[in-house]
Design a protein around this motif. Structure first.
Motif, PDB file in Angstrom:
ATOM      1  N   ALA A 252      46.436   6.859  34.144  1.00  0.00           N
ATOM      2  CA  ALA A 252      45.891   7.870  35.226  1.00  0.00           C
ATOM      3  C   ALA A 252      46.767   8.385  35.985  1.00  0.00           C
ATOM      4  O   ALA A 252      47.772   8.037  36.040  1.00  0.00           O
ATOM      5  CB  ALA A 252      44.705   7.180  35.995  1.00  0.00           C
ATOM      6  N   PRO A 253      46.431   9.737  36.315  1.00  0.00           N
ATOM      7  CA  PRO A 253      47.615  10.486  37.097  1.00  0.00           C
ATOM      8  C   PRO A 253      48.122   9.917  38.374  1.00  0.00           C
ATOM      9  O   PRO A 253      49.301  10.083  38.721  1.00  0.00           O
ATOM     10  CB  PRO A 253      46.834  11.752  37.359  1.00  0.00           C
TER      11      PRO A 253
ATOM     12  N   LYS B  48      41.132   5.466  32.799  1.00  0.00           N
ATOM     13  CA  LYS B  48      40.786   6.822  33.741  1.00  0.00           C
ATOM     14  C   LYS B  48      40.776   6.177  34.931  1.00  0.00           C
ATOM     15  O   LYS B  48      40.829   7.117  36.216  1.00  0.00           O
ATOM     16  CB  LYS B  48      39.626   7.237  32.912  1.00  0.00           C
TER      17      LYS B  48
ATOM     18  N   TRP C  35      47.835   0.546  32.355  1.00  0.00           N
ATOM     19  CA  TRP C  35      48.229   1.553  31.542  1.00  0.00           C
ATOM     20  C   TRP C  35      48.094   0.797  29.942  1.00  0.00           C
ATOM     21  O   TRP C  35      47.823  -0.255  29.802  1.00  0.00           O
ATOM     22  CB  TRP C  35      49.522   1.974  31.594  1.00  0.00           C
TER      23      TRP C  35
ATOM     24  N   GLY D  14      43.940  16.487  32.497  1.00  0.00           N
ATOM     25  CA  GLY D  14      44.773  15.950  33.616  1.00  0.00           C
ATOM     26  C   GLY D  14      44.150  14.489  33.983  1.00  0.00           C
ATOM     27  O   GLY D  14      44.647  13.912  34.804  1.00  0.00           O
TER      28      GLY D  14
ATOM     29  N   SER E  53      52.997   6.856  36.059  1.00  0.00           N
ATOM     30  CA  SER E  53      52.645   8.456  35.908  1.00  0.00           C
ATOM     31  C   SER E  53      53.455   9.231  36.898  1.00  0.00           C
ATOM     32  O   SER E  53      53.621  10.471  36.654  1.00  0.00           O
ATOM     33  CB  SER E  53      51.096   8.988  36.014  1.00  0.00           C
ATOM     34  N   THR E  54      53.864   8.826  37.861  1.00  0.00           N
ATOM     35  CA  THR E  54      54.330   9.455  39.251  1.00  0.00           C
ATOM     36  C   THR E  54      55.890   9.537  38.921  1.00  0.00           C
ATOM     37  O   THR E  54      56.580  10.455  39.702  1.00  0.00           O
ATOM     38  CB  THR E  54      53.926   8.791  40.335  1.00  0.00           C
TER      39      THR E  54
ATOM     40  N   ASP F  97      41.128  14.235  28.026  1.00  0.00           N
ATOM     41  CA  ASP F  97      41.622  13.734  29.195  1.00  0.00           C
ATOM     42  C   ASP F  97      43.026  14.498  29.414  1.00  0.00           C
ATOM     43  O   ASP F  97      43.635  14.704  30.451  1.00  0.00           O
ATOM     44  CB  ASP F  97      41.654  12.357  29.037  1.00  0.00           C
TER      45      ASP F  97
ATOM     46  N   VAL G  53      47.574  10.707  31.732  1.00  0.00           N
ATOM     47  CA  VAL G  53      48.734  11.341  31.588  1.00  0.00           C
ATOM     48  C   VAL G  53      49.539  10.620  30.451  1.00  0.00           C
ATOM     49  O   VAL G  53      49.488   9.317  30.360  1.00  0.00           O
ATOM     50  CB  VAL G  53      49.507  11.137  32.856  1.00  0.00           C
TER      51      VAL G  53
ATOM     52  N   HIS H 170      48.454   6.458  38.665  1.00  0.00           N
ATOM     53  CA  HIS H 170      49.168   5.415  38.396  1.00  0.00           C
ATOM     54  C   HIS H 170      50.629   5.350  38.810  1.00  0.00           C
ATOM     55  O   HIS H 170      51.254   6.428  38.571  1.00  0.00           O
ATOM     56  CB  HIS H 170      48.942   5.139  36.789  1.00  0.00           C
TER      57      HIS H 170
END
Length: 302
Positions: free
Chosen positions: A178-179, A235, A240, A255, A184-185, A251, A258, A181
Motif C-alpha cells: 500500500a502507498p 491494500k 507486503w 495508486g 513504499s515511501t 490498483d 505501489v 507502507h
C-alpha cells in the motif's frame, strides 16, 4: 549366450517404483504389496534380462548397478508408451466426455478463464463442467486423486511420475504494498530492508508442497490460503507481498498499491502448466482446452 526373455510390464513398473521410492520396503508400501512380492519381481526381471539391477550388499538400501542405471530410461519409456496406448484406447472407446473436471491455479487470469469457459460451453454444450480453483500443490493433488481430469497449475510442483506436464503460458508476479507502507515511501529500497517487514505469503492446502516456501524473504510472515484475502490485506497496508500483475493492474494505476523495486526479488514470470495423469489422456473436450488455453493466455495482458 543366455537367451533373453521379454520382461513383463508389471516387473518393469516394480523396478521403477523401487528406483523412485529408494527401497524395496517403500516400494512395497506404495504398491500395496508384500515386500517378498517386490523382491520376487526384481529377481524375475534380473533373470529375464540376465543383468544385475541392484547392488544389495553392504547396505539396507539397494543401489542401482551400472546396468540398472543404464536401463532406467528405457523402462520409463516402455511404461509411458503403454500408458499412452491404454489412455488413447480409453479415449477412443469413451468418445466425448460426459463431464470434464477442470482444476485451475488461483493465479490464472480471470479474463482468460472466462473466455475459455464461454467458448467451451458453445463448443461442447452437452459436456458438464466441474471447476476447482486451488493454489500450489492442491491443484496437482486433485489430478493425482482422480478428482480432476485436467489441471492448470503453477511451476513449483515437483515432477511426479504419474503426471504429464505441458507449459501453456505464464503470468507476471510483482511485489507490491500500500502507498502508506514503509517500503513504499523509500526512494530506493536497500538490500535486506524487505526482511524487516511482514510479508503476506500464499500458502498450500496440499501435502505435495507442504513445508516449501515460494519467494519468501522475510522471517515475519502471515500465511494465507486465499489470494483474494491477500489482495485485501495488501491494500489495507498490512504487510507486503507478490501478486499477479493482472490482479493488481488497476490498483497500481489508481495508486491503491505501489510496485516495489526490491533488489532481492524483481518481477518474475509464474509459469502455468497443464497437468493430467499419464494413464488417463484427456478426451476430445479436454484436448480442446489444452489447444485453446495457450492462445487465450497469449492474448491476455500479463
Amino acid at each position: 549366450m543366455v537367451d533373453l526373455v521379454p520382461p513383463s510390464l508389471d516387473h518393469l513398473r516394480v523396478f521403477l517404483c523401487v528406483v523412485e521410492e529408494g527401497s524395496f520396503n517403500a516400494a512395497a508400501r506404495k504398491l500395496g504389496r508384500a515386500i517378498s512380492v517386490v523382491s520376487y519381481a526384481i529377481a524375475q526381471l534380473e533373470a529375464q534380462l540376465d543383468v544385475r539391477l541392484f547392488d544389495r550388499e553392504g547396505s539396507r538400501r539397494p543401489h542401482l548397478t551400472d546396468a540398472g542405471i543404464a536401463l532406467v530410461g528405457e523402462a520409463h519409456a516402455i511404461s509411458d508408451t503403454v500408458d499412452a496406448l491404454l489412455a488413447k484406447v480409453r479415449a477412443l472407446r469413451q468418445g466425448l466426455e460426459a463431464e470434464l473436471s477442470l482444476a485451475v491455479d488461483v493465479m490464472m487470469p480471470g479474463e482468460a478463464l472466462a473466455r475459455l469457459l464461454r467458448e467451451f460451453q458453445a463448443m461442447y454444450p452437452s459436456v458438464a463442467l466441474r471447476l476447482h480453483v486451488e493454489a500450489l500443490g492442491a491443484v496437482a493433488a486433485l489430478v493425482l486423486d482422480g478428482r480432476a481430469d485436467l489441471a492448470i497449475g503453477g511451476p513449483d510442483i515437483l515432477d511426479l511420475p504419474e503426471i504429464e506436464r505441458e507449459t501453456v503460458g505464464a503470468v507476471e508476479l510483482v511485489p507490491v504494498a500500500a502507498p502508506g507502507h514503509p517500503l513504499s515511501t523509500l526512494e530506493r529500497i536497500p538490500p535486506g530492508e524487505a526482511r524487516k517487514h511482514l510479508q503476506l505469503v500464499l500458502t498450500d492446502r496440499s501435502p505435495l508442497t507442504e513445508g516449501r516456501d515460494f519467494s519468501v524473504f522475510s522471517p515475519r510472515t502471515w500465511r494465507l490460503a486465499d489470494l483474494g484475502s491477500k489482495h485485501m490485506l495488501l491494500k489495507e497496508g498490512i504487510g507486503w507481498g507478490s501478486m499477479p500483475r493482472h490482479v493488481v493492474r488497476h490498483d497500481l494505476a489508481s495508486g491503491a498499491l505501489v510496485e516495489l523495486t526490491l533488489p532481492e526479488r524483481p518481477a518474475m514470470d509464474y509459469a502455468l502448466v497443464a497437468l493430467w495423469r499419464k494413464d488417463t489422456r484427456p478426451g476430445p473436450a479436454g484436448t480442446w482446452v489444452l489447444d485453446k488455453l495457450p492462445v487465450l493466455l497469449a492474448q491476455c495482458p500479463r
